[in-house]
Motif scaffolding. Structure first.
Motif, PDB file in Angstrom:
ATOM      1  N   ARG A   1       0.889  -1.290   0.002  1.00 26.82           N
ATOM      2  CA  ARG A   1       0.079   0.073   0.037  1.00 26.82           C
ATOM      3  C   ARG A   1       0.939   1.217   0.053  1.00 26.82           C
ATOM      4  O   ARG A   1       0.722   2.358  -0.731  1.00 26.82           O
ATOM      5  CB  ARG A   1      -0.826   0.099   1.148  1.00 26.82           C
ATOM      6  CG  ARG A   1      -1.760  -0.865   1.309  1.00 26.82           C
ATOM      7  CD  ARG A   1      -3.382  -0.411   0.753  1.00 26.82           C
ATOM      8  NE  ARG A   1      -3.786   0.686   1.593  1.00 26.82           N
ATOM      9  CZ  ARG A   1      -4.800   0.590   2.622  1.00 26.82           C
ATOM     10  NH1 ARG A   1      -5.047  -0.923   2.936  1.00 26.82           N
ATOM     11  NH2 ARG A   1      -5.120   1.463   3.047  1.00 26.82           N
TER      12      ARG A   1
ATOM     13  N   SER B   1       1.798   3.278  -3.249  1.00 25.05           N
ATOM     14  CA  SER B   1       1.131   4.268  -3.926  1.00 25.05           C
ATOM     15  C   SER B   1       1.405   5.598  -3.977  1.00 25.05           C
ATOM     16  O   SER B   1       2.187   6.093  -3.025  1.00 25.05           O
ATOM     17  CB  SER B   1      -0.340   4.229  -3.452  1.00 25.05           C
ATOM     18  OG  SER B   1      -0.806   3.053  -3.519  1.00 25.05           O
TER      19      SER B   1
ATOM     20  N   GLN C   1      -1.640   3.295  -7.724  1.00 24.38           N
ATOM     21  CA  GLN C   1      -2.445   3.269  -6.608  1.00 24.38           C
ATOM     22  C   GLN C   1      -2.573   1.676  -6.327  1.00 24.38           C
ATOM     23  O   GLN C   1      -2.997   0.742  -7.271  1.00 24.38           O
ATOM     24  CB  GLN C   1      -4.050   3.601  -6.914  1.00 24.38           C
ATOM     25  CG  GLN C   1      -4.909   3.472  -5.807  1.00 24.38           C
ATOM     26  CD  GLN C   1      -6.133   3.901  -6.270  1.00 24.38           C
ATOM     27  OE1 GLN C   1      -6.407   4.647  -7.428  1.00 24.38           O
ATOM     28  NE2 GLN C   1      -7.126   3.942  -5.349  1.00 24.38           N
TER      29      GLN C   1
ATOM     30  N   VAL D   1      -4.112  -1.209  -4.225  1.00 27.51           N
ATOM     31  CA  VAL D   1      -5.327  -1.512  -3.313  1.00 27.51           C
ATOM     32  C   VAL D   1      -5.552  -3.138  -2.864  1.00 27.51           C
ATOM     33  O   VAL D   1      -4.611  -3.935  -3.264  1.00 27.51           O
ATOM     34  CB  VAL D   1      -6.687  -1.351  -4.173  1.00 27.51           C
ATOM     35  CG1 VAL D   1      -6.396  -0.145  -4.951  1.00 27.51           C
ATOM     36  CG2 VAL D   1      -6.571  -2.337  -5.512  1.00 27.51           C
TER      37      VAL D   1
ATOM     38  N   ASP E   1     -11.240   1.245   7.241  1.00 29.66           N
ATOM     39  CA  ASP E   1     -10.113   1.093   6.164  1.00 29.66           C
ATOM     40  C   ASP E   1     -10.750   0.571   4.945  1.00 29.66           C
ATOM     41  O   ASP E   1     -11.385  -0.432   4.495  1.00 29.66           O
ATOM     42  CB  ASP E   1      -9.219  -0.132   6.574  1.00 29.66           C
ATOM     43  CG  ASP E   1      -8.077  -0.637   5.481  1.00 29.66           C
ATOM     44  OD1 ASP E   1      -7.845   0.176   4.518  1.00 29.66           O
ATOM     45  OD2 ASP E   1      -7.527  -1.471   5.563  1.00 29.66           O
TER      46      ASP E   1
ATOM     47  N   ASN F   1      -7.715   1.366   0.389  1.00 31.34           N
ATOM     48  CA  ASN F   1      -7.125   2.396  -0.596  1.00 31.34           C
ATOM     49  C   ASN F   1      -7.853   2.714  -1.924  1.00 31.34           C
ATOM     50  O   ASN F   1      -7.193   2.962  -3.090  1.00 31.34           O
ATOM     51  CB  ASN F   1      -5.600   2.028  -0.821  1.00 31.34           C
ATOM     52  CG  ASN F   1      -4.752   3.051  -1.406  1.00 31.34           C
ATOM     53  OD1 ASN F   1      -4.802   4.255  -1.009  1.00 31.34           O
ATOM     54  ND2 ASN F   1      -3.892   3.047  -2.177  1.00 31.34           N
TER      55      ASN F   1
END
Length: 509
Positions: free
Chosen positions: A265, A268, A289, A291, A319, A322
């Motif tokens: 993560r 990103s 990104q 995820v 959470d 992302n």
């Protein structure tokens, strides 16, 4: 002179004279006296000997080769004094070099070589052209040195193994049998350095938008670029240098590769690539990104229970993985069996009503979060239980204050002016609202129509109509509709025009 008669006697012989003509002209050997042929010569040869004697005399005085005697007596009697001499071959032309080569210029260059091209000389001559010699010397000196061992045949040559940064003068000389031509020299010294080409990042189309990958994926992105000489490539993440422990970058002359072995993560962010040549640079950004699955909703509760229905409410997860939450999945479980069944999926709101529950059962509910990676691994479960009561329990509806709908009459649709023809029925329409229901009256020229059978009055659901049956010449005028109740009244009007039929006018004429 005792040595002159020998050529005279030799000229009297015809056979040897012919043989001498067939031979190539060579210097005559020293004449030797031959006594025998002189007696056998005929008498008529004597007159011919006089010219021969006159010719032989200069031969003895000068070192020129003797002229062969005429072949026979008739040739001696010809008007020309002697036969023309054989032409001597012309002397060979002088060997001359060509003119200078033309159009010398630089085709390409880099850090260690220079490529030049030129055109052949305008004047080559009969000696032809054997090739070219390419010579160089450093700027500021005249120490010219040839760079090609053998003559160059073509009009293009690559000067290799140069030192980067040197400034060289270059010239080309044409060579043939006559020697070297005048040289052609570049007007300016050449700096041995690769030609600068503005750098440009060729970002692929799929990287111009957000690039999404899952946690644990391998990232391998190739970004081409152009530039000359080789651009200097640099990378940053969110404006900071890359963490070389997480991200690897490998660049070639044509592209740069961004490589992440196992994405997380934290990888990103906005990655920016910069290529630079001298004072020129170009940049391109890509958004990466990473995820993963979201967490469960923060909380879920039973808001209400009635009949066979249960109202649920929950809050978004802390959470989101992302990436945005795309929906929720709601499940129910009967307390007796404990088996979970999905009742709603891909649901976008934060509250839902679960219906068609079984009377007498007790239920628990749970909610999963969803994003583009999938459904959360765990769910939020209700702490309370919902019990569906049996029928027979008296239901007391809540008391509500009655709403006051009282309203004065108000026309929602007004009357409109109309025109009709004598003998043709027509109808006037309008609509009115009000509470309590208003009383409606129709008037003609401010006079109440009442129950006149010529008119038909209808008012249904607030729609009011007045039908005028077969109007005559005197039925035109201003018609009004008035509505009245305890809270007030309202009136609308229109004008009706009654015309004569066209056929009747024709009959009168």
């Amino acid at each position: 002179m005792p040595s002159k008669p020998a050529p005279i006697k030799k000229a009297a012989k015809k056979e040897p004279a012919k043989k001498e003509e067939e031979k190539a002209p060579e210097p005559a050997p020293e004449p030797v006296p031959e006594p025998a042929p002189a007696e056998a010569a005929p008498a008529e040869v004597a007159p011919e000997a006089a010219p021969a004697e006159g010719e032989a005399a200069p031969a003895a005085e000068e070192p020129k080769p003797p002229t062969p005697p005429p072949a026979d007596a008739e040739a001696a009697e010809a008007p020309e004094p002697e036969e023309p001499k054989a032409p001597s071959p012309p002397p060979p032309p002088p060997k001359e070099p060509t003119s200078a080569p033309l159009d010398l210029f630089i085709e390409d260059k880099n850090d260690t070589s220079v490529t030049i091209i030129w055109s052949q000389p305008e004047t080559i001559g009969i000696s032809g052209l054997d090739g070219y010699t390419i010579e160089v010397c450093k700027d500021g000196t005249e120490d010219w040195k040839a760079v090609n061992e053998d003559l160059q045949k073509s009009c293009r040559y690559v000067i290799k193994n140069l030192t980067t940064g040197d400034r060289l003068k270059i010239r080309v000389v044409a060579v043939n049998a006559g020697g070297r031509s005048p040289p052609i020299t570049l007007p300016e010294p050449v700096l041995v350095k690769e030609v600068a080409d503005r750098p440009k990042v060729r970002l692929p189309r799929f990287l111009r938008q957000r690039y999404v990958a899952y946690v644990g994926d391998k990232i391998n992105l190739t970004i081409p670029f152009t530039g000359k000489p080789k651009p200097v490539v640099s990378w940053t993440k969110n404006g900071q240098p890359l963490d070389t422990k997480r991200v690897n970058v490998r660049s070639t002359d044509r592209d740069s590769i961004l490589f992440i072995r196992t994405s997380e993560r934290d990888d990103s962010g906005v990655y920016e690539m910069c290529v630079k040549v001298d004072d020129f640079e170009d940049k391109a950004s890509l958004i990466l990104q990473i995820v993963e699955l979201p967490g469960p909703p923060a909380s879920v509760k039973i808001a209400d229970t009635w009949g066979f229905n249960v109202a649920l409410e929950w809050t978004p997860p802390k959470d989101n993985g992302n990436t945005e939450i795309t929906g929720y999945t709601i499940q129910k479980a009967d307390k007796k069996t404990g088996d979970w069944f999905t009742v709603l999926e891909h649901y976008h709101r934060l509250n839902a009503t679960i219906s068609d529950l079984i009377m007498g059962n007790t239920y628990k509910f749970r909610v999963f979060s969803e994003n583009k990676c999938g459904i959360s691994e765990s769910a939020a479960v209700t702490k309370e239980e919902a019990k569906i009561l049996k029928t027979g329990i008296e239901y007391k509806p809540p008391e509500y204050k009655e709403h006051d709908f009282s309203e004065a009459p108000k026309f929602t649709t007004s009357l409109t002016d109309r025109a009709t023809t004598v003998g043709y029925s027509t109808k006037l329409l309008c609509s009115v609202r009000g509470f309590p229901k208003p009383r409606v009256q129709w008037m003609k020229n401010q006079m109440i129509i009442g129950d006149d059978p010529k008119y038909r009055q209808i008012c249904v659901q607030g729609i009011c109509s007045l039908e005028i049956r077969k109007p005559g010449n005197f039925d035109g005028g201003v018609y009004s509709c008035r509505a009245k109740n305890d809270h007030g009244e309202a009136t609308v009007s229109c004008k009706l025009e009654v015309k004569q039929p066209a056929v009747a006018d024709a009959d009168k004429k």
